[in-house]
Design a protein around this motif. Structure first.
Motif, PDB file in Angstrom:
ATOM      1  N   THR A  83       0.835  -1.195   0.000  1.00 50.17           N
ATOM      2  CA  THR A  83       0.000   0.000   0.000  1.00 50.17           C
ATOM      3  C   THR A  83       0.874   1.251   0.000  1.00 50.17           C
ATOM      4  O   THR A  83       0.704   2.157  -0.820  1.00 50.17           O
ATOM      5  CB  THR A  83      -0.891   0.012   1.262  1.00 50.17           C
ATOM      6  OG1 THR A  83      -1.598  -1.211   1.314  1.00 50.17           O
ATOM      7  CG2 THR A  83      -1.861   1.162   1.219  1.00 50.17           C
ATOM      8  N   LEU A  84       1.837   1.270   0.923  1.00 49.77           N
ATOM      9  CA  LEU A  84       2.707   2.433   1.011  1.00 49.77           C
ATOM     10  C   LEU A  84       3.604   2.541  -0.216  1.00 49.77           C
ATOM     11  O   LEU A  84       3.885   3.641  -0.698  1.00 49.77           O
ATOM     12  CB  LEU A  84       3.558   2.352   2.284  1.00 49.77           C
ATOM     13  CG  LEU A  84       2.787   2.531   3.583  1.00 49.77           C
ATOM     14  CD1 LEU A  84       3.690   2.297   4.777  1.00 49.77           C
ATOM     15  CD2 LEU A  84       2.195   3.927   3.661  1.00 49.77           C
ATOM     16  N   TYR A  85       4.052   1.385  -0.721  1.00 48.94           N
ATOM     17  CA  TYR A  85       4.907   1.389  -1.907  1.00 48.94           C
ATOM     18  C   TYR A  85       4.214   2.127  -3.051  1.00 48.94           C
ATOM     19  O   TYR A  85       4.789   3.026  -3.679  1.00 48.94           O
ATOM     20  CB  TYR A  85       5.227  -0.049  -2.323  1.00 48.94           C
ATOM     21  CG  TYR A  85       6.085  -0.155  -3.546  1.00 48.94           C
ATOM     22  CD1 TYR A  85       7.458  -0.282  -3.430  1.00 48.94           C
ATOM     23  CD2 TYR A  85       5.531  -0.104  -4.829  1.00 48.94           C
ATOM     24  CE1 TYR A  85       8.264  -0.355  -4.551  1.00 48.94           C
ATOM     25  CE2 TYR A  85       6.329  -0.176  -5.954  1.00 48.94           C
ATOM     26  CZ  TYR A  85       7.690  -0.299  -5.814  1.00 48.94           C
ATOM     27  OH  TYR A  85       8.477  -0.359  -6.924  1.00 48.94           O
ATOM     28  N   ASN A  86       2.945   1.768  -3.286  1.00 45.48           N
ATOM     29  CA  ASN A  86       2.229   2.399  -4.398  1.00 45.48           C
ATOM     30  C   ASN A  86       2.000   3.879  -4.151  1.00 45.48           C
ATOM     31  O   ASN A  86       2.114   4.696  -5.066  1.00 45.48           O
ATOM     32  CB  ASN A  86       0.893   1.690  -4.625  1.00 45.48           C
ATOM     33  CG  ASN A  86       1.085   0.367  -5.328  1.00 45.48           C
ATOM     34  OD1 ASN A  86       1.615   0.319  -6.428  1.00 45.48           O
ATOM     35  ND2 ASN A  86       0.695  -0.710  -4.679  1.00 45.48           N
ATOM     36  N   LEU A  87       1.688   4.238  -2.907  1.00 46.36           N
ATOM     37  CA  LEU A  87       1.470   5.652  -2.610  1.00 46.36           C
ATOM     38  C   LEU A  87       2.772   6.435  -2.771  1.00 46.36           C
ATOM     39  O   LEU A  87       2.780   7.575  -3.242  1.00 46.36           O
ATOM     40  CB  LEU A  87       0.937   5.828  -1.189  1.00 46.36           C
ATOM     41  CG  LEU A  87      -0.511   5.398  -0.981  1.00 46.36           C
ATOM     42  CD1 LEU A  87      -0.886   5.541   0.487  1.00 46.36           C
ATOM     43  CD2 LEU A  87      -1.452   6.212  -1.837  1.00 46.36           C
ATOM     44  N   PHE A  88       3.873   5.819  -2.374  1.00 45.77           N
ATOM     45  CA  PHE A  88       5.178   6.459  -2.502  1.00 45.77           C
ATOM     46  C   PHE A  88       5.486   6.736  -3.975  1.00 45.77           C
ATOM     47  O   PHE A  88       5.856   7.861  -4.353  1.00 45.77           O
ATOM     48  CB  PHE A  88       6.243   5.543  -1.877  1.00 45.77           C
ATOM     49  CG  PHE A  88       7.636   6.085  -1.877  1.00 45.77           C
ATOM     50  CD1 PHE A  88       7.882   7.434  -1.695  1.00 45.77           C
ATOM     51  CD2 PHE A  88       8.724   5.238  -2.047  1.00 45.77           C
ATOM     52  CE1 PHE A  88       9.183   7.931  -1.687  1.00 45.77           C
ATOM     53  CE2 PHE A  88      10.027   5.713  -2.036  1.00 45.77           C
ATOM     54  CZ  PHE A  88      10.254   7.069  -1.863  1.00 45.77           C
ATOM     55  N   VAL A  89       5.284   5.708  -4.820  1.00 46.86           N
ATOM     56  CA  VAL A  89       5.519   5.905  -6.253  1.00 46.86           C
ATOM     57  C   VAL A  89       4.571   6.977  -6.791  1.00 46.86           C
ATOM     58  O   VAL A  89       4.972   7.848  -7.566  1.00 46.86           O
ATOM     59  CB  VAL A  89       5.345   4.573  -7.014  1.00 46.86           C
ATOM     60  CG1 VAL A  89       5.406   4.796  -8.505  1.00 46.86           C
ATOM     61  CG2 VAL A  89       6.419   3.580  -6.590  1.00 46.86           C
TER      62      VAL A  89
END
Lengths: 482, 223
Positions: free
Chosen positions: A106-112
């Motif tokens: 979840t955080l990975y996608n938001l970070f990208v």
């Protein structure tokens, strides 16, 4: 519509990653979204390279050459790092921590998403928010491994880079003040470049300094770099690839955007500041590269070095140096992310980050050894890799511009840094040591696949620059005011 | 822009109190007291935004005031109490990087420096309220940054960070009274997220290491 699509893909993936479908669901969804974002980003970049400018979705999203270059790089590393995460994160959260896998993706996608938004948002105030969000979202990714060191790194990362972002905010408020005085309504980069000659220099200059120091913290410019080696060495390797390869680049992109704004104002000259900050960063990073004991820290210091080189190149001015800067940005993002994949594979194999503890990797794990060697040569700037070419372009442009002293210092430092990096890697790969006879752990398939996929652009852009990329680099250089 | 002198005088008073709270955050030992000073400082920021809103007849500033009061005096203290263990608030810092008299001396230097930084801007563009808000905002910003440097406990460091943000907004309400609404809303989201992220990180550090003296974490460095 494409511009909006680039942002929607990771947003959807981040939502899907939250669904409690077990830990096998989130990785492919993330990978799929990153492929979609990459495809859209490439098509936007092709259009930007051909026409020079892409605007869409009303006045909110826009993209020119420089923006498109950063966009493609973020999307590319977003894709390779997603693939690498699949195996790497699967390996590190093997035992029933489903929830943390979901949280990671979840955080990975938001970070990208937040990094993709920086070059796309037309409004400068919104862009500031996007930069700030990159820090806040990635804080937990930096501390993901939950070791005392990782938490320490995450703390320093959040506090120092947020402090920097708030300093930059004052800079942007002053910039907005200046643009109102000059009678500018929409607060966009394009508008700022046009309004710069009418802005009071007494406002423009402090705004520039606040933003340079504030966002310079996040780029890792010396002396505000202290958090960077910690965060970039303690995060999981896939996140390091994003942090070091492209997060620094997206923030540097904002600083580079200021260059033509200051250049347009009468009596102001940002160039000495760029060259000064750049050279100091390169010098300190080179020194630390000699003494470094942890190989992930080594690649982190190399990031500080490269950010310095790009800043010097931008500060030299002129179309040639700016083309070199754009090429260096490209080469660095691709090579550095590869280096961190190699480092991640090495960590999985030997279970340590200490340079002294790794010897004779060529015998125990040929894959990790080969990856480290290729990554090392690519990032240190050996031919035939892109960084070798881009550094030559920068040196040539500097000499043509009569900046002999700057180029002499820069070249000497680059050579020392090259030797330092290769010496460390040489010892790890070929050194005689204690590890003989120990069987290395098997590597996850997705990590191996990532190394194969990531090495392709690394080799290609060094050997030959395809025509659309050439156009894109030229457009990016033009956007820097070169 | 003919603002009534009473508003100007009231804003000057607010500014002085605002600076005092920033100095207080540097000097307090008690973690809980730092939090209360931050709430007071945010209330003063709100007051200044209202005064300027009256003087400049700007709806945006009333929005800023509403957002500030909602997020900084209510939401953030609530978030921090939820995320960070109660015992952290009872902590008293015995050890500091610098003792309080030296800290206050540096504080004085920083305030003078803030006026030095602000004066060329004020000479270039005459905005009456900026004469008060810009240098005091910059001073509060410097003091917040200084707080982060000298405090070792996690929560006071976070409050230092939020004080820097308050300083920027204190300057901001005077120099850009018509900031686009979208930026206000974004700032309203950003500040609580900062508090939430740092608060949760503090909780994890506390759970994992048994301490929140983040200033003493120093395992990562070059020898």
């Amino acid at each position: 519509m494409e511009l909006a699509g680039i942002l929607i893909a990771p947003l959807l993936a981040s939502g899907f990653s939250l669904l409690p479908c077990g830990r096998r669901f989130a990785p492919p969804v993330t990978l799929l979204a990153s492929v979609a974002a990459l495809a859209l980003a490439v098509s936007v970049a092709l259009e930007a390279a051909a026409t020079g400018h892409v605007a869409a979705s009303g006045e909110w999203l826009t993209c020119d050459g420089l923006g498109a270059l950063v966009l493609v790089l973020v999307a590319l590393v977003g894709f390779t790092a997603a693939l690498f995460s699949w195996g790497y994160i699967g390996e590190s959260v093997k035992h029933g921590r489903q929830k943390s896998t979901r949280l990671y993706y979840t955080l990975y996608n938001l970070f990208v998403l937040s990094m993709l938004a920086v070059p796309l948002l037309a409004n400068v105030a919104l862009m500031w928010i996007a930069v700030e969000l990159t820090t806040l979202i990635s804080a937990f990714l930096v501390g993901f491994e939950d070791t005392p060191e990782a938490l320490e790194a995450a703390w320093k990362y959040v506090v120092l880079t947020t402090l920097g972002a708030v300093l930059a905010l004052l800079g942007f408020l002053i910039l907005y003040w200046g643009s109102r005085v000059a009678g500018l309504e929409p607060f966009t980069w394009q508008g700022l470049v046009e309004a710069a000659p009418r802005m009071p220099p007494a406002l423009l200059w402090p705004a520039f300094l606040f933003i340079l120091v504030g966002f310079g913290t996040k780029v890792g410019l010396v002396p505000m770099h202290t958090w960077l080696p910690d965060a970039h060495s303690q995060a999981p390797a896939s996140i390091c690839a994003l942090l070091s390869g492209v997060e620094t680049t997206t923030v540097l992109y904002v600083i580079l955007r200021l260059f033509p704004v200051i250049g347009g104002a009468p009596g102001l000259d940002a160039r000495p500041w760029f060259v000064g900050f750049g050279l100091i960063s390169v010098a300190v990073a080179t020194l630390l590269l000699i003494y470094v004991r942890d190989f992930k820290r080594m690649f982190a210091f190399s990031t500080v070095e490269h950010m310095g080189i790009i800043l010097v190149a931008a500060g030299l001015g002129g179309a040639g140096a700016h083309l070199g800067a754009a090429y260096q940005i490209t080469g660095h993002a691709i090579a550095k992310s590869f280096c961190f994949f190699a480092a991640g594979v090495t960590v999985l194999t030997v279970g340590t980050q200490e340079i002294a503890a790794v010897r004779g990797l060529a015998r125990t794990s040929p894959i990790a050894a080969a990856a480290l060697l290729i990554g090392g040569f690519a990032i240190a700037g050996a031919p035939p890799f892109a960084i070798f070419v881009s550094e030559l372009v920068i040196f040539k442009a500097g000499l043509a511009g009569g900046q002999y002293a700057v180029i002499a210092i820069l070249a000497a430092l680059v050579v020392i840094a090259f030797c330092a990096v290769m010496l460390h890697i040489n010892r790890m790969v070929f050194g005689a040591g204690a590890q003989d006879g120990k069987r290395a752990a098997a590597l996850p398939r997705s990590c191996k696949l990532t190394l194969v996929l990531a090495v392709i652009p690394l080799v290609i852009i060094g050997l030959y620059v395809p025509a659309p990329l050439q156009e894109l680099l030229k457009a990016a250089a033009a956007a820097m005011g070169g | 822009m003919n603002s009534p002198p009473i508003l100007f005088a009231l804003d000057a008073l607010t500014g002085a109190l605002f600076l005092l709270t920033a100095i207080g955050v540097v000097a307090t030992r008690q973690v809980l007291a730092s939090l209360q000073l931050f709430i007071l400082q945010s209330a003063l920021l709100t007051l200044s935004a209202i005064l300027l809103g009256l003087a400049e007849d700007s709806v945006h500033l009333f929005a800023v005031a509403a957002i500030t009061i909602a997020t900084k005096t209510l939401l953030i203290p609530w978030l921090l109490r939820r995320t960070v263990n109660a015992e952290v608030y009872r902590t008293r810092e015995i050890e500091r990087v610098l003792n309080i008299p030296s800290s206050l001396l540096i504080t004085a230097v920083l305030i003078v420096l803030a006026y030095v930084v602000a004066s060329p801007l004020l000479n270039a563009v005459g905005v009456p309220f900026a004469q008060i808000n810009l240098p005091l905002g910059i001073a509060a910003m410097f003091l917040g940054a200084f707080t982060i440097a000298v405090r070792r406990e996690a929560v006071p460091q976070l409050l230092g960070l939020l004080a820097v943000e308050n300083g920027v907004f204190f300057a901001g309400v005077a120099i850009v009274p018509n900031l686009p609404v979208i930026a206000e809303l974004a700032a309203a989201v950003d500040v609580p997220v900062v508090a939430l992220v740092v608060g949760m990180l503090t909780r994890r550090i506390h759970a994992r290491l048994g301490t929140t003296a983040v200033g003493q974490l120093a395992s990562l460095r070059e020898e």
